[in-house]
Design a protein around this motif. Structure first.
Motif, PDB file in Angstrom:
ATOM      1  N   ARG A 159       0.827  -1.196   0.000  1.00  0.00           N
ATOM      2  CA  ARG A 159       0.000   0.000   0.000  1.00  0.00           C
ATOM      3  C   ARG A 159       0.867   1.255   0.000  1.00  0.00           C
ATOM      4  O   ARG A 159       2.012   1.227   0.467  1.00  0.00           O
ATOM      5  N   LEU A 160       0.306   2.319  -0.532  1.00  0.00           N
ATOM      6  CA  LEU A 160       0.964   3.625  -0.589  1.00  0.00           C
ATOM      7  C   LEU A 160       0.038   4.631   0.076  1.00  0.00           C
ATOM      8  O   LEU A 160      -1.080   4.856  -0.381  1.00  0.00           O
ATOM      9  N   ARG A 161       0.496   5.221   1.173  1.00  0.00           N
ATOM     10  CA  ARG A 161      -0.295   6.156   1.964  1.00  0.00           C
ATOM     11  C   ARG A 161       0.097   7.586   1.624  1.00  0.00           C
ATOM     12  O   ARG A 161       1.283   7.905   1.550  1.00  0.00           O
ATOM     13  N   ILE A 162      -0.894   8.431   1.442  1.00  0.00           N
ATOM     14  CA  ILE A 162      -0.688   9.838   1.118  1.00  0.00           C
ATOM     15  C   ILE A 162      -1.160  10.670   2.305  1.00  0.00           C
ATOM     16  O   ILE A 162      -2.339  10.629   2.671  1.00  0.00           O
ATOM     17  N   GLY A 163      -0.260  11.411   2.921  1.00  0.00           N
ATOM     18  CA  GLY A 163      -0.590  12.144   4.129  1.00  0.00           C
ATOM     19  C   GLY A 163      -1.552  13.299   3.915  1.00  0.00           C
ATOM     20  O   GLY A 163      -1.393  14.090   2.979  1.00  0.00           O
ATOM     21  N   LEU A 164      -2.541  13.378   4.809  1.00  0.00           N
ATOM     22  CA  LEU A 164      -3.473  14.504   4.831  1.00  0.00           C
ATOM     23  C   LEU A 164      -3.241  15.418   6.016  1.00  0.00           C
ATOM     24  O   LEU A 164      -3.726  16.549   6.032  1.00  0.00           O
ATOM     25  N   GLY A 165      -2.537  14.925   7.031  1.00  0.00           N
ATOM     26  CA  GLY A 165      -2.450  15.667   8.275  1.00  0.00           C
ATOM     27  C   GLY A 165      -3.729  15.510   9.081  1.00  0.00           C
ATOM     28  O   GLY A 165      -4.697  14.886   8.642  1.00  0.00           O
ATOM     29  N   ASP A 166      -3.739  16.075  10.280  1.00  0.00           N
ATOM     30  CA  ASP A 166      -4.893  15.915  11.166  1.00  0.00           C
ATOM     31  C   ASP A 166      -5.308  17.250  11.786  1.00  0.00           C
ATOM     32  O   ASP A 166      -5.666  17.326  12.970  1.00  0.00           O
ATOM     33  N   SER A 167      -5.295  18.287  10.984  1.00  0.00           N
ATOM     34  CA  SER A 167      -5.605  19.631  11.483  1.00  0.00           C
ATOM     35  C   SER A 167      -7.112  19.890  11.452  1.00  0.00           C
ATOM     36  O   SER A 167      -7.604  20.755  10.729  1.00  0.00           O
ATOM     37  N   PHE A 168      -7.833  19.087  12.240  1.00  0.00           N
ATOM     38  CA  PHE A 168      -9.273  19.259  12.348  1.00  0.00           C
ATOM     39  C   PHE A 168      -9.659  19.153  13.823  1.00  0.00           C
ATOM     40  O   PHE A 168      -8.960  18.527  14.622  1.00  0.00           O
ATOM     41  N   PRO A 169     -10.773  19.781  14.213  1.00  0.00           N
ATOM     42  CA  PRO A 169     -11.184  19.748  15.622  1.00  0.00           C
ATOM     43  C   PRO A 169     -11.725  18.374  15.997  1.00  0.00           C
ATOM     44  O   PRO A 169     -12.039  17.561  15.121  1.00  0.00           O
ATOM     45  N   PRO A 170     -11.836  18.081  17.284  1.00  0.00           N
ATOM     46  CA  PRO A 170     -12.416  16.803  17.715  1.00  0.00           C
ATOM     47  C   PRO A 170     -13.794  16.582  17.084  1.00  0.00           C
ATOM     48  O   PRO A 170     -14.634  17.485  17.069  1.00  0.00           O
ATOM     49  N   GLY A 171     -13.964  15.391  16.520  1.00  0.00           N
ATOM     50  CA  GLY A 171     -15.226  15.070  15.863  1.00  0.00           C
ATOM     51  C   GLY A 171     -15.340  15.583  14.445  1.00  0.00           C
ATOM     52  O   GLY A 171     -16.363  15.364  13.785  1.00  0.00           O
TER      53      GLY A 171
END
Length: 218
Positions: A159-171
């Motif tokens: 598999r090849l994973r492409i990073g999105l980051g996690d800059s979102f609020p809880p939920g």
């Protein structure tokens, strides 16, 4: 009876390992990008796998211009030669959480083992702009990957994973992945998608180990 026969019904592979109904191309490697079909999802973060496959197809000079598979596992595919070897690229037309059916149908079509297929998808656990190749691993909360694991009965596939980051609020995960990249993210996203396309084609030509050595850590 194998997992593939149970899911799709028995269909023998061609004796030379080539692709049945593949327009005369002896397909040896397959690149599958995950995403959601339809205009509402074009350009969203969750469709990074689709975008990477489109860029890889353009770079390889292969048109994604054929629809294959039954109702439960349809995909848009392109087939051709890349650096002298038969290559197919695909975007499942199932929605994300049913990706396993399309993946299984593609393996059946081309008579390939999972080791010869690269699954390309978005990943919240990687920072935006990064890509990673792996030979196995968990779904990491990704419904499309979990669907493929469920269809195969194993998590051991490239598999090849492409990073999105996690800059979102809880939920806010769902809204985040189903939204387009922000203007400030687009340059990093485009660079990552170009790099992912290059890494996918390296897998197709050189294999997983060589592609990992070349692209992991960049």
């Amino acid at each position: 009876m194998s997992w593939l026969s149970r899911l799709l019904g028995s269909r023998p592979a061609p004796p030379d390992g080539g692709a049945p109904d593949a327009g005369g191309v002896d397909v040896r490697r397959l690149l599958v990008g995950l995403g959601n079909p339809g205009p509402d999802y074009v350009g969203t973060r969750h469709n990074a796998g689709f975008e990477a496959i489109e860029r890889a197809a353009d770079a390889a000079g292969i048109a994604l211009d054929a629809e294959v598979g039954g109702r439960a596992g349809r995909s848009v595919v392109g087939e051709g030669l890349y650096r002298g070897h038969g290559l197919a690229l695909a975007k499942p037309l199932t929605f994300m959480n049913r990706s396993g059916a399309a993946y299984a149908a593609l393996l059946d079509r081309y008579g390939l083992d999972a080791a010869d297929v690269l699954l390309v998808y978005d990943d919240l656990a990687l920072p935006l702009g990064q890509v990673r190749l792996r030979g196995k691993g968990s779904a990491g909360g990704h419904n499309g990957v979990q669907s493929v694991i469920d269809a195969l009965g194993t998590a051991e596939f490239p598999r090849l994973r492409i990073g999105l980051g996690d800059s979102f609020p809880p939920g806010g995960q769902v809204d985040y992945v189903l939204a387009p990249f922000d203007d400030g993210e687009r340059a990093a996203a485009d660079a990552a998608l170009d790099l992912a396309a290059e890494a996918a084609l390296a897998f197709a030509h050189d294999g997983l180990a060589a592609a990992m050595n070349q692209f992991n850590g960049r």
